[in-house]
Design an enzyme around this catalytic site. Structure first.
Site, PDB file in Angstrom:
ATOM      1  N   TRP A  70       0.836  -1.198   0.000  1.00  0.00           N
ATOM      2  CA  TRP A  70       0.000   0.000   0.000  1.00  0.00           C
ATOM      3  C   TRP A  70       0.884   1.266   0.000  1.00  0.00           C
ATOM      4  O   TRP A  70       0.545   2.281  -0.593  1.00  0.00           O
ATOM      5  CB  TRP A  70      -0.925  -0.015   1.226  1.00  0.00           C
ATOM      6  CG  TRP A  70      -1.590   1.307   1.464  1.00  0.00           C
ATOM      7  CD1 TRP A  70      -2.463   1.931   0.618  1.00  0.00           C
ATOM      8  CD2 TRP A  70      -1.434   2.174   2.589  1.00  0.00           C
ATOM      9  NE1 TRP A  70      -2.859   3.129   1.158  1.00  0.00           N
ATOM     10  CE2 TRP A  70      -2.240   3.304   2.357  1.00  0.00           C
ATOM     11  CE3 TRP A  70      -0.695   2.099   3.770  1.00  0.00           C
ATOM     12  CZ2 TRP A  70      -2.324   4.352   3.266  1.00  0.00           C
ATOM     13  CZ3 TRP A  70      -0.779   3.135   4.674  1.00  0.00           C
ATOM     14  CH2 TRP A  70      -1.582   4.245   4.429  1.00  0.00           C
ATOM     15  N   HIS A  71       2.024   1.160   0.631  1.00  0.00           N
ATOM     16  CA  HIS A  71       2.935   2.316   0.647  1.00  0.00           C
ATOM     17  C   HIS A  71       3.520   2.594  -0.737  1.00  0.00           C
ATOM     18  O   HIS A  71       3.946   3.698  -1.027  1.00  0.00           O
ATOM     19  CB  HIS A  71       4.086   2.081   1.630  1.00  0.00           C
ATOM     20  CG  HIS A  71       3.658   1.994   3.056  1.00  0.00           C
ATOM     21  ND1 HIS A  71       3.252   0.823   3.639  1.00  0.00           N
ATOM     22  CD2 HIS A  71       3.557   2.936   4.012  1.00  0.00           C
ATOM     23  CE1 HIS A  71       2.924   1.055   4.900  1.00  0.00           C
ATOM     24  NE2 HIS A  71       3.098   2.336   5.145  1.00  0.00           N
TER      25      HIS A  71
END
Lengths: 493, 298
Positions: free
Chosen positions: A343-344
């Site tokens: 997600w980062h």
């Protein structure tokens, strides 16, 4: 002269103040925003009893806030809001397979925005790099807060599907819930069943709420602008070229980054919660003294709570959670953590970060299986807290480094070249940094009882004193904002 | 007290936020500074846009001098560099070719310092090759990633680096991170402050190699630097790197070739910059790296 401030505002300046900047989005912690928010409150006071007008007024302000940060990408957001609103109504009306298909299509649609904006640039870049393609990638921009509002959109659609919440009746209410400005840029993610009922409740602000709100805003500013930003300059210095720094410097920057990250995120959340309280809305806490966690499982219950819960409720549990076989539940846990890492961004270091925590969570679960009774002694607690904190801090290397190689480089230097004998000379060279790290440590590891005691004392201050306290904090931020650490301190090590 | 029986506590909240900020902003406009216990109270830099840019009328723009590149020198450069030099000739910034006094140094060997934003990180390697070829010493490269003119002008970092390395010639490369900046008046003020810091040292100011149109930052720098010291790179056609924002290695080489051609013949402070025979030699001097960007969460 002071009068210029009032009279010297030209048409050009007004246009500038209302235009957007993709490069420097408006943040809750910007002085100009707080000033604007103050004026916004005057209007809010007038409209607070008329719920319909209050909703429209806040919604308009939220949309303006988002426009200031993301300009034309407001349209993307608006599209998502409208489609969610309609899809949720449709989902509620359907049954069985049709309902399921509709939910899947809605989720794909919601996620498509996030996937397109967040990962296309990486895919194109990698394709050009490794496959020799020549796709263009001009001025790529990630709309501010897209992760948060996509997660929020998904949670709403799934909750409606599960009949945990009824679909929101009015589009204004739904748009209000999605765009509510305190949380739009950096969370926390708010759930419809927590927030939507508040929309019809009257605004209640008393002395205690006022003081609590002012305290949250003030402490948020201290955390974000005074502590996190100062520590950040040192972290960046080390991070830019890990090879040029000693093990000790990496060690200290590890602590600095752990504190910076916590103060940055929790400081922003404090400001968001404080501003929401002033408007009479409650947002759930997003951090619960995470560095006081005695184990990694507990850490993830206390760190960025809204995101952790979102992953748990909308991915982990639907995929089986801990109900299935042990091995599959452990694999799932690692998968979820890797997904959280991705997600980062789509990079090796983020996968590593996810693996690091996923494996640790599994090890902790196995440990609990064999040693179910935990010691309650203070010494054990302190050791457990310190081990957890250091473990998490080592993991942050993969978050803060600009590449996987840099993270490995930093960790190698840290483990092979640290000489604690240099600590004294380091402290002599950077006394402010050491002092700030000690203060940060004091705040982060402060026992809960002491925190409550101090909080009670502060809350007893008369309301008017918050005006002065706020002024002092603002000036303190200005005093320290430009002070950069000495740029070539590492030459001597 | 006030809030106990107050019908409008929200008004009080509004005032609690506005009054302190109004005091801070007002202090910013006062002609003098205040001291408490010997400590000067700093003023808030209105970086967040409350003070908008003052748009300059075309007639207000001070004409200055940017040297044309010597034609003979061009012959020494590689063909690809020549192409960009040709494009350079059509740059808007060559507004006046009046003479300015050239200051030729008595030193044939200079202590060279290069500083600037991320583009400086790419140029310093090329400059190193030039320095080795021409007997200059590259004393340090100061790469301040994500920095703008405000960082360079108002932090004391530049002064400290100059003090430490005692350069006799400085290359300054800044501007890439403020191409979209609209508060030009404020940045021009900063550019002038930086130019003042460089007084007494021979320098060349290299404008950003921008791939997008800027809102006037090049012009602001151009009119702030001493006549003949600013090299505008804005119309160069350099090959892009993978991020589409910076030149790639070839782009940096071509860029440096062009700069070298200009600085050795036509700049106010000329520097011997014959094309290096050997390229990609390792930098042995210090590369100081800083990052000015703020962490902004996700």
């Amino acid at each position: 002269m002071a009068i210029n401030f009032i009279t010297g505002i030209s048409w050009d300046q007004l246009i500038y103040a209302t235009s957007y900047s993709l490069q420097a989005p408006l943040l809750l912690s910007d002085f100009s925003f707080i000033f604007l928010f103050g004026f916004f409150l005057f209007g809010y006071a007038l409209l607070s009893k008329e719920i319909k007008w209050r909703t429209i007024y806040v919604l308009a302000f939220s949309l303006f806030f988002y426009y200031k940060s993301s300009g034309p990408f407001l349209l993307v957001f608006a599209c998502l809001i409208c489609s969610d609103f309609l899809l949720a109504k449709l989902i509620e009306k359907k049954e069985g397979t049709k309902k399921k298909i509709l939910l899947c299509l809605s989720l794909i649609y919601s996620l498509s925005f996030l996937l397109y904006f967040k990962y296309s640039s990486t895919i194109i870049h990698n394709s050009n790099e490794y496959l020799g393609t020549n796709f263009s990638l001009n001025d790529w921009f990630l709309p501010v807060g897209i992760s948060f509002y996509t997660f929020q959109s998904i949670s709403y659609l799934v909750d409606v599907y599960r009949r945990d919440v009824p679909p929101v009746k009015s589009i204004t209410d739904y748009a209000f819930y999605m765009t509510f400005f305190p949380h739009i840029i950096a969370g926390p993610i708010i759930r419809a069943n927590d927030f939507i009922p508040q929309l019809s409740a009257p605004t209640i602000l008393n002395s205690a709420t006022y003081k609590e709100s002012m305290m949250r805003i003030t402490t948020g500013l201290i955390k974000k602008l005074l502590i996190a930003d100062y520590l950040g300059t040192y972290v960046s210095l080390i991070n830019e070229s890990p090879i040029n720094h000693t093990g000790l410097e990496h060690f200290i920057s590890m602590y600095a980054f752990s504190f910076q990250l916590y103060f940055d995120l929790s400081g922003y959340a404090d400001i968001a919660i404080g501003m929401a309280h002033l408007l009479g809305f409650r947002i759930k806490e997003n951090f619960d003294s995470p560095y006081l966690a005695r184990n990694i499982t507990s850490f993830w219950r206390k760190w960025h709570i809204s995101i952790s819960n979102w992953f748990k409720d909308y991915i982990y549990i639907p995929m089986g959670g801990n109900k299935g076989k042990l091995i599959s539940s452990y694999t799932l846990l690692i998968f979820i953590m890797v997904l959280g890492g991705l997600w980062h961004g789509m990079e090796k270091r983020f996968i590593m970060l996810g693996l690091f925590h996923g494996v640790a969570l599994v090890i902790h679960k196995v440990y609990l299986k064999y040693v179910p009774m935990q010691s309650k002694s203070k010494v054990f607690s302190i050791i457990a807290v310190l081990i957890t904190f250091h473990f998490v801090s080592f993991g942050w290397f993969f978050l803060r480094a600009s590449s996987f190689d840099y993270a490995i480089q930093s960790l190698t230097i840290l483990f092979t070249k640290t000489n604690f004998m240099q600590l004294y000379s380091f402290a002599m060279e950077r006394p402010e940094l050491i002092l700030l790290l000690l203060i940060s440590g004091g705040i982060v590891f402060m026992p809960r009882q002491l925190k409550v005691y101090l909080n009670d004392k502060i809350m007893k201050l008369p309301a008017i004193s918050w005006v002065f306290l706020f002024l002092i904090v603002l000036q303190l931020i200005i005093q320290f904002k430009d002070q950069l650490p000495h740029p070539f301190i590492y030459l001597q090590f | 007290m006030f809030l106990k029986n107050n019908k409008s506590p929200i008004f009080f909240s509004a005032l609690s936020l506005i009054v302190p900020l109004l005091l801070i902003f007002t202090y910013n406009y006062l002609g003098h500074t205040l001291k408490i216990g010997g400590i000067t109270l700093k003023k808030f830099l209105m970086e967040e846009g409350l003070i908008a840019n003052e748009k300059k009328k075309p007639s207000d723009v001070k004409k200055t001098y940017l040297a044309k590149i010597n034609e003979e020198k061009k012959q020494q450069l590689k063909e690809d560099s020549l192409k960009i030099v040709t494009q350079k000739d059509s740059a808007n910034f060559i507004v006046d070719t009046s003479k300015f006094e050239q200051f030729i140094s008595q030193n044939s060997e200079e202590r060279v310092l290069i500083m600037g934003d991320s583009e400086c990180g790419g140029l310093c390697k090329q400059l190193n090759d030039y320095c080795i070829q021409n007997g200059h010493k590259l004393v340090a490269s100061f790469v301040w990633n994500s920095a703008t003119i405000l960082n360079f002008a108002y932090a004391d970092t530049v002064t400290q680096i100059i003090k430490k390395y005692k350069p006799t010639y400085i290359f300054l490369v800044v501007g890439l991170n403020e191409l979209y900046a609209k508060d030009i008046a404020k940045r021009k003020k900063a550019a002038m402050a930086l130019a003042k810091k460089l007084e007494g040292i021979r320098y060349s100011w290299i404008g950003p190699a921008n791939y997008v149109k800027d809102y006037g930052i090049n012009n602001a720098f151009f009119t702030s630097a001493l006549p003949g010291t600013f090299f505008s790179s804005k119309d160069l056609n350099l090959p892009k790197g993978s991020d589409n924002r910076h030149p790639n290695t070839e782009g940096y080489r071509m860029w440096m070739d062009t700069i070298a051609s200009w600085v050795s013949t036509s700049a106010k402070y000329p520097l011997q910059m014959n094309e290096p025979i050997k390229r990609k030699q390792g930098i042995k001097s210090k590369i100081i790296s800083l990052n000015a960007s703020k962490y902004r969460g996700y």
